[in-house]
Scaffold this active site. Structure first.
Site, PDB file in Angstrom:
ATOM      1  N   LYS A 138       6.699 -12.823 -60.851  1.00 61.64           N
ATOM      2  CA  LYS A 138       6.706 -12.820 -62.160  1.00 61.64           C
ATOM      3  C   LYS A 138       6.848 -14.424 -62.856  1.00 61.64           C
ATOM      4  O   LYS A 138       6.286 -14.596 -63.756  1.00 61.64           O
ATOM      5  CB  LYS A 138       7.980 -12.159 -62.401  1.00 61.64           C
ATOM      6  CG  LYS A 138       8.366 -11.939 -63.917  1.00 61.64           C
ATOM      7  CD  LYS A 138       9.482 -11.082 -64.264  1.00 61.64           C
ATOM      8  CE  LYS A 138      10.260 -11.223 -65.713  1.00 61.64           C
ATOM      9  NZ  LYS A 138      11.199 -10.573 -65.776  1.00 61.64           N
ATOM     10  N   GLU A 164       9.592 -18.669 -51.859  1.00 59.43           N
ATOM     11  CA  GLU A 164       8.987 -18.052 -50.594  1.00 59.43           C
ATOM     12  C   GLU A 164       7.364 -17.845 -51.066  1.00 59.43           C
ATOM     13  O   GLU A 164       6.539 -17.971 -50.140  1.00 59.43           O
ATOM     14  CB  GLU A 164       9.666 -16.748 -50.176  1.00 59.43           C
ATOM     15  CG  GLU A 164      11.104 -16.706 -49.896  1.00 59.43           C
ATOM     16  CD  GLU A 164      12.192 -16.894 -50.990  1.00 59.43           C
ATOM     17  OE1 GLU A 164      11.774 -17.182 -52.200  1.00 59.43           O
ATOM     18  OE2 GLU A 164      13.191 -16.333 -50.790  1.00 59.43           O
ATOM     19  N   GLY A 186      11.777  -7.539 -62.504  1.00 56.97           N
ATOM     20  CA  GLY A 186      11.116  -7.756 -61.343  1.00 56.97           C
ATOM     21  C   GLY A 186      10.961  -6.394 -60.320  1.00 56.97           C
ATOM     22  O   GLY A 186      10.362  -5.839 -59.954  1.00 56.97           O
ATOM     23  N   ARG A 187      12.371  -5.927 -60.451  1.00 53.59           N
ATOM     24  CA  ARG A 187      12.431  -4.455 -59.601  1.00 53.59           C
ATOM     25  C   ARG A 187      11.929  -3.443 -60.246  1.00 53.59           C
ATOM     26  O   ARG A 187      12.018  -2.246 -59.807  1.00 53.59           O
ATOM     27  CB  ARG A 187      14.190  -4.329 -59.205  1.00 53.59           C
ATOM     28  CG  ARG A 187      15.126  -4.618 -60.247  1.00 53.59           C
ATOM     29  CD  ARG A 187      16.522  -4.548 -59.750  1.00 53.59           C
ATOM     30  NE  ARG A 187      17.332  -4.848 -60.782  1.00 53.59           N
ATOM     31  CZ  ARG A 187      17.667  -6.351 -61.566  1.00 53.59           C
ATOM     32  NH1 ARG A 187      16.888  -7.328 -61.037  1.00 53.59           N
ATOM     33  NH2 ARG A 187      18.384  -6.213 -62.453  1.00 53.59           N
ATOM     34  N   GLU A 227      20.610  -4.708 -56.656  1.00 55.13           N
ATOM     35  CA  GLU A 227      20.501  -6.001 -57.671  1.00 55.13           C
ATOM     36  C   GLU A 227      20.796  -5.602 -58.989  1.00 55.13           C
ATOM     37  O   GLU A 227      21.076  -6.613 -59.764  1.00 55.13           O
ATOM     38  CB  GLU A 227      18.840  -6.453 -57.552  1.00 55.13           C
ATOM     39  CG  GLU A 227      18.856  -8.019 -58.342  1.00 55.13           C
ATOM     40  CD  GLU A 227      17.309  -8.505 -57.730  1.00 55.13           C
ATOM     41  OE1 GLU A 227      17.179  -9.171 -56.791  1.00 55.13           O
ATOM     42  OE2 GLU A 227      16.269  -8.249 -58.453  1.00 55.13           O
ATOM     43  N   HIS A 249      18.199   9.644 -34.704  1.00 60.50           N
ATOM     44  CA  HIS A 249      18.571   8.865 -33.502  1.00 60.50           C
ATOM     45  C   HIS A 249      19.115   7.568 -33.412  1.00 60.50           C
ATOM     46  O   HIS A 249      19.009   6.796 -32.558  1.00 60.50           O
ATOM     47  CB  HIS A 249      17.122   9.100 -32.705  1.00 60.50           C
ATOM     48  CG  HIS A 249      16.468  10.340 -32.434  1.00 60.50           C
ATOM     49  ND1 HIS A 249      17.039  11.090 -31.374  1.00 60.50           N
ATOM     50  CD2 HIS A 249      15.822  11.083 -33.225  1.00 60.50           C
ATOM     51  CE1 HIS A 249      16.194  12.449 -31.422  1.00 60.50           C
ATOM     52  NE2 HIS A 249      15.644  12.338 -32.662  1.00 60.50           N
ATOM     53  N   LYS A 276      19.890 -19.880 -53.961  1.00 65.05           N
ATOM     54  CA  LYS A 276      18.427 -20.603 -54.330  1.00 65.05           C
ATOM     55  C   LYS A 276      18.547 -22.042 -54.625  1.00 65.05           C
ATOM     56  O   LYS A 276      17.850 -23.148 -54.245  1.00 65.05           O
ATOM     57  CB  LYS A 276      17.781 -20.142 -55.401  1.00 65.05           C
ATOM     58  CG  LYS A 276      17.114 -18.538 -55.345  1.00 65.05           C
ATOM     59  CD  LYS A 276      16.190 -18.465 -56.536  1.00 65.05           C
ATOM     60  CE  LYS A 276      16.008 -16.883 -56.628  1.00 65.05           C
ATOM     61  NZ  LYS A 276      15.130 -16.299 -57.675  1.00 65.05           N
TER      62      LYS A 276
HETATM   63  O1  F6P Z   1      15.368 -11.771 -55.795  1.00 69.74           O
HETATM   64  C1  F6P Z   1      15.519 -12.350 -56.888  1.00 69.74           C
HETATM   65  C2  F6P Z   1      14.374 -12.026 -57.832  1.00 69.74           C
HETATM   66  O2  F6P Z   1      14.490 -12.791 -58.986  1.00 69.74           O
HETATM   67  C3  F6P Z   1      13.849 -10.731 -58.119  1.00 69.74           C
HETATM   68  O3  F6P Z   1      14.646 -10.032 -59.079  1.00 69.74           O
HETATM   69  C4  F6P Z   1      12.653 -10.780 -58.207  1.00 69.74           C
HETATM   70  O4  F6P Z   1      11.919  -9.362 -58.037  1.00 69.74           O
HETATM   71  C5  F6P Z   1      12.145 -11.698 -56.957  1.00 69.74           C
HETATM   72  O5  F6P Z   1      13.393 -12.557 -56.991  1.00 69.74           O
HETATM   73  C6  F6P Z   1      10.876 -12.063 -57.095  1.00 69.74           C
HETATM   74  O6  F6P Z   1      10.575 -12.933 -58.227  1.00 69.74           O
HETATM   75  P1  F6P Z   1       9.319 -13.256 -58.594  1.00 69.74           P
HETATM   76  O7  F6P Z   1       8.454 -12.270 -59.173  1.00 69.74           O
HETATM   77  O8  F6P Z   1       9.379 -14.171 -60.039  1.00 69.74           O
HETATM   78  O9  F6P Z   1       8.678 -14.159 -57.648  1.00 69.74           O
END
Ligand code: F6P
Length: 546
Positions: free
Chosen positions: A202, A208, A259-260, A345, A376, A516
């Site tokens: 987003k 990452e 995002g979620r 979240e 199990h 972060k």
């Molecule tokens: O974990 C925090 C968060 O902001 C989530 O809400 C989101 O889905 C995820 O990081 C990834 O963010 P982005 O889509 O901006 O990479």
């Protein structure tokens, strides 16, 4: 607009009184004996599913009080405000409009924007799928989605869930972890000329994802990959960021998509590539059907309302701190992980809209594994542990396999039998949780492995099941794009309902920020060894890790 908080309502006090009077000695076996209509009374139909809530720890009287609570908290007005695009995500000043992503053209805010991107994305999808699996350079065989959290969990959950519908010429890979092992394992399996990388973020700034995207680009170039524009696309609200990375094909979305809640947007590109346009639209339609149910069904027949109320009842009155999601469908094996982000979240918050600490518990812990695997692993605790953990079964009438015609009749018959085994296991677990087994029943059994050193009555106590453990069951005819869309939308709305009653903002996620920021500060210290100004625990860890 301010709304009453749950604990400031008359219904909240009534629920406390009700729990004191009836909740403590509630026994499922007794309530079923007292009320032969319980299953009918406590079952709710919704698009694509039936929910049997009769084995939950509540009764019709509890439900009346909970409905009062929903009304006093003005849940309908709150729901309507969300659907109308009011900025209910107050801490970020944003609307919350994932429902607009699955509404037919012209029926929700931002409809033109939504459908323009959708049409463009699905045209791209049709193009890729037309030659997918081919041998010529540029024909795509592997799709690698690089994203994390909401930019990963939806597609990663849906693609295996709908395996029966996935394009035979395409393999899907999901890289999320900043641990290079995640990406390296995928790169070993793919070739640059046949791979499409989707950089899904987003913000297009997530550490990452950016690290994995850079590494994937490096690999692509090293391996002689040609035409980055053809092999890398982005799904993001940050078109500029994607362009700076060198990506020319970008599918956008908007800040009013959390995002979620984003698998319905261009973040769903891997899903669309897997399923094709028609099935992707069917998934949106299924979700939209659930949106309409949520928006239009009377409260007393509204499944997301019931589940949200049950969550509040369990968390705040019964004191249950977690719930176990147990899909008896192997395709849904990532659903618990998906729901973890969606629920925790969203509702893992401790202050209300005005910033006051709330004096009651909020989000439950959500966890689980598909049946029968969970049996199990942790079902021992569900049956005999000291905590009561409600279990949510998802039972699916018809199994679905990719290309069933390729299976011999004999194999099909065996798989059908396995599907019955799967269902029988799910049914048996719900039954065992509720009925349990008394010491008297246990003592009548022959325990083949019983120790000779312990008297039979002691062994029988170990073999006793308390029973009266709550569960609920969601019944689906089939897991297909439409029913899966409805299932996910159900959980989104349920999460909204409990969050709204708790008076928290279910749509921000400030809790992920602090770590972060600290990570950014620590990263150069791992290389330099400089621990100046750090707390002693962190400094010692850095020294040990270097
Ligand atoms: O974990 C925090 C968060 O902001 C989530 O809400 C989101 O889905 C995820 O990081 C990834 O963010 P982005 O889509 O901006 O990479």
């Amino acid at each position: 607009m301010t709304y009453p908080r749950c604990d400031q309502t008359v219904a909240w006090s009534a629920l406390s009184g009700h729990h004191e009077a009836h909740g403590r000695d509630f026994d499922l076996r007794q309530v079923f004996a007292d009320n032969p209509d319980r299953v009918t009374q406590l079952s709710v139909s919704a698009p694509e599913m039936l929910a049997d809530l009769s084995r939950a720890h509540w009764d019709v009287a509890t439900q009346h009080h909970l409905l009062d609570l929903a009304r006093e908290c003005q849940i309908e007005a709150r729901r309507d405000a969300m659907l109308a695009g009011e900025p209910i995500n107050t801490t970020e000043g944003r609307a919350v409009l994932h429902t607009a992503l699955r509404a037919p053209r012209g029926e929700a805010p931002f409809s033109d924007d939504v459908h323009n991107v959708l049409d463009r994305m699905l045209a791209f999808v049709d193009g890729v799928r037309a030659t997918a699996g081919g041998t010529a350079s540029g024909h795509i065989r592997d799709v690698v989605n690089i994203g994390i959290g909401g930019s990963d969990l939806g597609p990663q959950m849906v693609v295996p869930a709908l395996d029966a519908f996935v394009h035979a010429g395409l393999n899907f890979h999901f890289v999320s972890n900043v641990d290079g092992q995640d990406l390296a394992a995928v790169l070993r399996k793919v070739r640059p000329e046949h791979t499409l990388f989707i950089i899904a973020s987003k913000t297009f700034t997530t550490q990452e994802t950016m690290a994995n995207a850079q590494a994937a680009k490096q690999w692509f170039i090293e391996q002689g990959g040609q035409d980055i524009g053809h092999h890398f696309v982005a799904t993001t609200t940050n078109v500029v960021g994607a362009a700076e990375f060198g990506i020319t094909t970008t599918f956008g979305f908007w800040d009013w998509v959390g995002g979620r809640f984003s698998m319905w947007s261009s973040i769903g590109l891997p899903i669309a590539l897997a399923l094709g346009s028609e099935h992707f639209r069917a998934m949106l339609d299924g979700a939209h059907a659930m949106d309409r149910h949520f928006a239009e069904a009377p409260l007393a027949q509204n499944l997301p309302i019931w589940l949200g109320l049950l969550d509040v009842w369990y968390r705040n009155f019964k004191g249950y701190s977690s719930r176990c999601v147990s899909p008896y469908h192997h395709g849904l094996r990532r659903l618990p992980a998906y729901l973890q982000q969606l629920v925790m979240e969203s509702n893992g918050k401790r202050v209300d809209a005005q910033g006051n600490a709330v004096p009651y518990a909020t989000s439950e812990v959500v966890w689980g594994e598909p049946g029968t695997n969970g049996q199990h692993a942790f079902y021992q605790m569900l049956h005999q542990g000291t905590d009561v953990i409600p279990v949510e079964f998802i039972l699916v009438k018809h199994a679905s396999y990719r290309d069933p015609a390729s299976l011999s009749p004999a194999l099909r018959a065996l798989l059908k039998q396995q599907h019955h085994m799967l269902l029988a296991n799910g049914l048996a677990q719900a039954q065992a949780l509720m009925w349990g087994k008394t010491a008297e029943e246990a003592i009548l059994e022959k325990a083949p492995t019983a120790s000779k050193d312990l008297p039979p009555e002691v062994i029988a106590r170990h073999r006793t099941f308390p029973g009266n453990r709550p569960s609920l069951s969601l019944l689906l005819d089939e897991v297909n794009p439409r029913s899966l869309g409805a299932l996910v939308a159900l959980h989104e709305h349920r999460t909204f309902v409990s969050g709204a009653l708790w008076g928290i903002n279910s749509f921000d996620q400030w809790g992920v920020e602090l770590g972060k920021v600290m990570c950014k500060e620590l990263l150069p210290r791992l290389a330099s060894g400089d621990t100046t100004g750090l707390d002693v625990a962190t400094a010692a860890m850095i020294e040990r890790l270097r």
